[in-house]
Design an enzyme around this catalytic site. Structure first.
Site, PDB file in Angstrom:
ATOM      1  N   CYS A 188       0.799  -1.228   0.000  1.00  0.00           N
ATOM      2  CA  CYS A 188       0.000   0.000   0.000  1.00  0.00           C
ATOM      3  C   CYS A 188       0.827   1.270   0.000  1.00  0.00           C
ATOM      4  O   CYS A 188       0.262   2.370   0.009  1.00  0.00           O
ATOM      5  CB  CYS A 188      -0.966  -0.019   1.179  1.00  0.00           C
ATOM      6  SG  CYS A 188      -2.114  -1.408   1.093  1.00  0.00           S
ATOM      7  N   HIS A 205      -2.025   7.960   6.218  1.00  0.00           N
ATOM      8  CA  HIS A 205      -2.554   6.736   5.618  1.00  0.00           C
ATOM      9  C   HIS A 205      -3.958   6.471   6.160  1.00  0.00           C
ATOM     10  O   HIS A 205      -4.888   6.223   5.399  1.00  0.00           O
ATOM     11  CB  HIS A 205      -1.610   5.579   5.921  1.00  0.00           C
ATOM     12  CG  HIS A 205      -1.809   4.367   5.077  1.00  0.00           C
ATOM     13  ND1 HIS A 205      -1.870   4.416   3.697  1.00  0.00           N
ATOM     14  CD2 HIS A 205      -1.964   3.055   5.415  1.00  0.00           C
ATOM     15  CE1 HIS A 205      -2.057   3.199   3.226  1.00  0.00           C
ATOM     16  NE2 HIS A 205      -2.117   2.353   4.240  1.00  0.00           N
ATOM     17  N   HIS A 231      -9.884   2.323   0.675  1.00  0.00           N
ATOM     18  CA  HIS A 231      -8.447   2.077   0.521  1.00  0.00           C
ATOM     19  C   HIS A 231      -8.215   1.566  -0.895  1.00  0.00           C
ATOM     20  O   HIS A 231      -8.600   0.453  -1.230  1.00  0.00           O
ATOM     21  CB  HIS A 231      -7.972   1.057   1.554  1.00  0.00           C
ATOM     22  CG  HIS A 231      -6.479   0.971   1.655  1.00  0.00           C
ATOM     23  ND1 HIS A 231      -5.636   1.380   0.647  1.00  0.00           N
ATOM     24  CD2 HIS A 231      -5.671   0.524   2.653  1.00  0.00           C
ATOM     25  CE1 HIS A 231      -4.388   1.186   1.010  1.00  0.00           C
ATOM     26  NE2 HIS A 231      -4.381   0.679   2.239  1.00  0.00           N
TER      27      HIS A 231
END
Length: 378
Positions: A143, A271, A305
């Site tokens: 990620c 994040h 996400h």
């Protein structure tokens, strides 16, 4: 001593369920709109789930390309047109950021040795369609892929390999991907709540974004990618560090490269996955960096996400925040609930945001941080 090469973001694009270009996305975010919805999709999951998904891939697909490749093309074509750069020039580089690529083809019954499953294959197909003569590079680093792709492009330009680099990233949410996160019991059964005391986990999302990084400064106010660093905490295959020290290391090194101190940072784009451990870890890293008073946001409750596209999408939004003097609030945040107290932005916040820290973390303990700076001509 070699003179430092400045690297600027001279074009940007977002193609997401929320909106199909960066300016429209930013306007929607300022209006409090979100792409996250409840989905009853038996093909992806036996139970309802919340995510930001495209309504119909038929609206995305370009003739002769998969949905994933089409997303890369949508965003790359837009930034190339914006920047008006010569893609055929060998001094123009191309980087693709993704975690899963064409993995959805497996669910359509293709063989595991089908060449289209190769990330390098997709990058090559897209590069040829766009007219690049340079060899494309693929960054697939969980990620943090989007941030690592931009850091890689920055270093390529600084090393004199290219004058400009197009960075594009995308991911789609398949049954395989969703079931993997569900197996970790990491998927929330409601819209996610980053940094909130009652957060239950992530929402996933689909989307793509692209930027052009260049050593040539554009006219007017410009955004410079001033620093970037990567670290790894080697804590667990899916669980982040319990101390935040390793993300702090990436933050510190990015700040050192940019030549900035804690007092210089005006905003943090975190994040912020809304999982218990990630948000706690980020709060600890932010505290270690002395940035606990700096406004922090997470965009996961707007986009979900988006995996390999997340770092790029969230960076583009940060660029527009800096240019427009508006920091997007953390949707879903109501009550502080992280290990360390941090200043979570919960309402649309006007201000002067000349220096931005963007962070990302991912499976395998990887962490990345970049520093964006406003560059104003005197």
């Amino acid at each position: 001593m070699k003179q430092k090469t400045d690297v600027f973001i001279i074009a940007d694009s977002i193609y997401a369920p929320l909106e199909k270009n960066a300016a429209a996305n930013f306007q929607a975010l300022c209006a409090g709109e979100s792409g996250v919805r409840r989905h009853d999709d038996a093909q992806r999951s036996p139970v309802p789930f919340f995510a930001s998904l495209f309504n119909n891939y038929a609206d995305i697909i370009l003739p002769g390309f998969t949905p994933f490749e089409s997303l890369l093309l949508h965003t790359a074509k837009e930034v190339i047109a914006q920047a008006n750069i010569p893609v055929q020039d060998p001094r123009t580089g191309f980087i693709v950021s993704t975690t899963k690529g064409n993995i959805s083809l497996l669910e359509e019954g293709v063989s595991a040795d089908d060449p289209r499953l190769s990330l390098a294959h997709s990058a090559g197909v897209v590069a040829r369609e766009l007219g690049f003569t340079s060899t494309p590079v693929v960054v697939s680093h969980a990620c943090i892929s989007g941030l690592v792709a931009m850091i890689t492009a920055k270093r390529q330009i600084e090393a004199g390999l290219y004058d400009q680099v197009v960075v594009t990233g995308a991911d789609l949410i398949t049954r395989f991907i969703l079931s993997g996160f569900q197996s970790f019991q990491a998927v929330a059964d409601e819209p996610c709540k980053p940094f909130d005391a009652n957060r239950k986990g992530i929402n996933l999302g689909e989307g793509a974004a692209a930027v052009v990084l260049s050593r040539f400064r554009p006219e007017g106010t410009a955004i410079r990618l001033a620093g970037g660093a990567v670290s790894n905490d080697a804590n667990h295959i899916s669980g982040p560090s319990r101390t935040g020290e390793e993300l702090y290391l990436a933050i510190r090194r990015a700040m050192e490269e940019a030549g900035v101190e804690a007092a210089d940072i005006d905003m943090i784009s975190a994040h912020g996955t809304a999982t218990r451990y990630n948000d706690d870890m980020e709060s600890k890293a932010i505290k270690l960096a002395g940035l606990q008073e700096v406004p922090v946001n997470s965009l996961k409750a707007y986009y979900g996400h988006t995996l390999g596209a997340a770092g790029l999408i969230e960076t583009v939004v940060s660029v527009h925040s800096m240019k427009n003097g508006q920091m997007i609030p953390t949707r879903g945040f109501e009550q502080p609930g992280t290990s360390e107290n941090i200043h979570v932005c919960s309402t649309l916040q006007p201000g002067i945001f000349d220096t931005c820290l963007k962070t990302a973390s991912g499976f395998g303990g990887c962490n990345a941080a970049i520093i964006l700076e406003t560059d104003k001509l005197l």
